[in-house]
Design a protein around this motif. Structure first.
Motif, short mmCIF file in Angstrom:
data_model
loop_
_atom_site.label_atom_id
_atom_site.label_comp_id
_atom_site.label_asym_id
_atom_site.label_seq_id
_atom_site.Cartn_x
_atom_site.Cartn_y
_atom_site.Cartn_z
N TYR A 169 138.75 -27.56 154.71
CA TYR A 169 139.32 -28.32 153.89
C TYR A 169 140.35 -27.48 153.20
O TYR A 169 140.10 -26.22 152.47
CB TYR A 169 138.65 -29.04 152.86
N ASN A 170 141.83 -27.48 153.41
CA ASN A 170 142.70 -26.49 152.91
C ASN A 170 143.67 -27.38 152.16
O ASN A 170 143.81 -28.59 152.08
CB ASN A 170 143.04 -25.70 153.94
N LEU A 194 135.75 -29.48 145.56
CA LEU A 194 136.76 -28.38 145.95
C LEU A 194 138.21 -29.10 145.59
O LEU A 194 139.13 -28.26 145.43
CB LEU A 194 136.51 -28.27 147.29
N THR A 195 138.58 -30.26 145.56
CA THR A 195 139.73 -31.03 145.19
C THR A 195 140.09 -30.63 144.02
O THR A 195 141.04 -30.03 143.63
CB THR A 195 139.62 -32.43 145.57
N MET A 198 140.72 -26.56 143.58
CA MET A 198 142.15 -26.19 144.23
C MET A 198 143.24 -26.76 143.53
O MET A 198 144.27 -25.77 143.06
CB MET A 198 142.06 -26.67 145.61
N ASN A 205 141.26 -22.96 148.96
CA ASN A 205 139.74 -23.26 148.99
C ASN A 205 139.06 -21.76 149.64
O ASN A 205 139.44 -21.48 151.01
CB ASN A 205 139.37 -24.33 150.02
#
Length: 429
Positions: A169-170, A194-195, A198, A205
């Motif tokens: 997930y980037n 993570l969303t 970020m 991430n």
């Protein structure tokens, strides 16, 4: 720690005790297990810090495995309840379990699972890292990269066999997600953490950016990486959208790096998938992710059955397994409704095991076909003990047969079709 990873051992031509155990359980030549592990198409989760347990092989040409979920939360911290769930999922034939604790004594729950379980144990380290960031710094977005990696290593030291880590997930995937017009956006808890991190910090991430650092930890303890699906579709409307495919491309690139480094790796996904998308989903994943085992979260065949999602998942899981999925995560009736009870866990486990067995039949697994044949013979021969022992839920079968008549068939009664015909064919007296 003297043992190298299963992958490195296999590539050196070394047959490990784990490979021998898996070959015996699967009734296959151990060389096929060695070749599968060496190529990355089979994984055998076993942390070097854990003692022997009932190892399972996950991947190509093996029996489809089933995973269960346990864990505490801020709303429910009853370790005794989770221990009872653990005992049940083992009795019910699950091949692994995951501790998804998000509250209470997280370390204590994980260590309890590792001590008590006789099957592979997994975790999602970002959960603990995020919860502890709230406690220490006031918010999830205050979590640091160091927090994430320290938690991963702590859990690896404890002995966790496989970890769901959302490395694929980037920002490229996130930007693709923002342009898809999704109905459900991000439904993965780890993905949502993570969303937020970020976007708030405007940073990549760390689990993606510092992937080599992650691989060093996993390789040191031979922890199997389960590539978490941060943007799995949370509704059938979102299945096979651009964001999902972008995520699979990223996952495939990281799978190749993990395999090259000698780290065992499988890929998670995809969530809610209509039946006509399942086969394509499996084919795309296998193609992009270099044949790595596929760990199915569902798949849920429809969105409109709250309270019955163990059934929607069993429908999708059976189709996915027949199409090539290797590992099914159970879904309980409480999915989308609340925390699962002990009865919910039981219903979820049995539904997933039915799906896995049905898919094994479709794939021509000899053990599955032999078990079905034996059950049919036991029914015709009125072999009650045989029917009970072969059942996926022996206790329910035992209770039902005990309530039957002399012919042990509550539907047919004294005129059981199979037994009447068998009598005249001379099969039974």
């Amino acid at each position: 720690m003297t043992r190298v990873t299963q992958v490195l051992a296999a590539r050196a031509g070394e047959i490990t005790p784990e490979m021998e155990t898996v070959a015996k359980r699967e009734n296959v030549d151990v060389k096929s297990i060695l070749e599968g592990v060496a190529s990355g198409q089979i994984v055998i989760p076993h942390n070097v810090n854990r003692k022997e347990f009932n190892y399972c092989g996950i991947g190509q040409d093996l029996r489809i495995k089933v995973n269960a979920l346990i864990g505490t939360s801020s709303n429910r911290e009853d370790l005794s309840l989770e221990e009872r769930k653990l005992a049940f999922v083992e009795r019910a034939g699950c091949d692994s379990l995951m501790d998804l604790s998000t509250g209470g004594n997280i370390d204590g729950m994980r260590r309890l699972a590792l001590t008590k379980a006789k099957i592979a144990v997994g975790s999602v380290p970002i959960y603990q890292a995020a919860i502890e960031a709230i406690e220490k710094r006031g918010s999830i977005v205050a979590m640091t990269a160091g927090d994430m990696f320290e938690t991963i290593e702590k859990q690896a030291i404890d002995g966790v066999d496989f970890m769901a880590i959302h490395s694929a997930y980037n920002f490229d995937v996130l930007k693709r997600l923002q342009g898809t017009g999704r109905v459900t956006d991000v439904v993965s808890r780890g993905g949502s953490f993570l969303t937020a991190w970020m976007l708030h910090n405007n940073q990549e991430n760390p689990l993606y950016e510092q992937f080599d650092r992650l691989l060093e930890i996993l390789k040191k303890y031979d922890v199997t990486l389960s590539m978490g699906d941060a943007i799995r579709p949370g509704s059938t409307a979102d299945s096979l959208d651009a964001a999902q495919l972008q995520g699979l491309i990223a996952a495939g690139e990281l799978v190749a790096r993990a395999q090259a480094a000698g780290v065992q790796v499988m890929v998670e996904g995809p969530g809610h998938v209509p039946m006509n998308h399942v086969e394509a989903t499996i084919q795309v994943q296998k193609r992009l992710c270099h044949g790595a085992p596929y760990f199915i979260l569902g798949t849920l065949a429809t969105d409109v059955a709250p309270g019955y999602d163990h059934i929607t998942a069993a429908i999708g899981g059976a189709i996915a397994g027949a199409a090539g999925a290797d590992f099914l995560c159970y879904v309980t009736p409480a999915e989308h409704l609340g925390l699962p009870t002990e009865e919910d866990v039981k219903e979820g486990v049995i539904a997933a095991r039915i799906a896995a067995h049905a898919a094994d039949l479709a794939r021509g697994n000899k053990q599955a076909w032999e078990k079905d044949r034996q059950m049919a013979q036991a029914r015709v021969a009125r072999n009650i003990d045989g029917q009970i022992s072969l059942s996926l839920d022996p206790e329910k079968t035992r209770v039902a047969l005990a309530a039957g008549d002399d012919h042990s068939c509550a539907v047919c009664g004294p005129n059981c079709a199979a037994q009447v015909a068998a009598k005249y064919y001379g099969i039974v007296s």
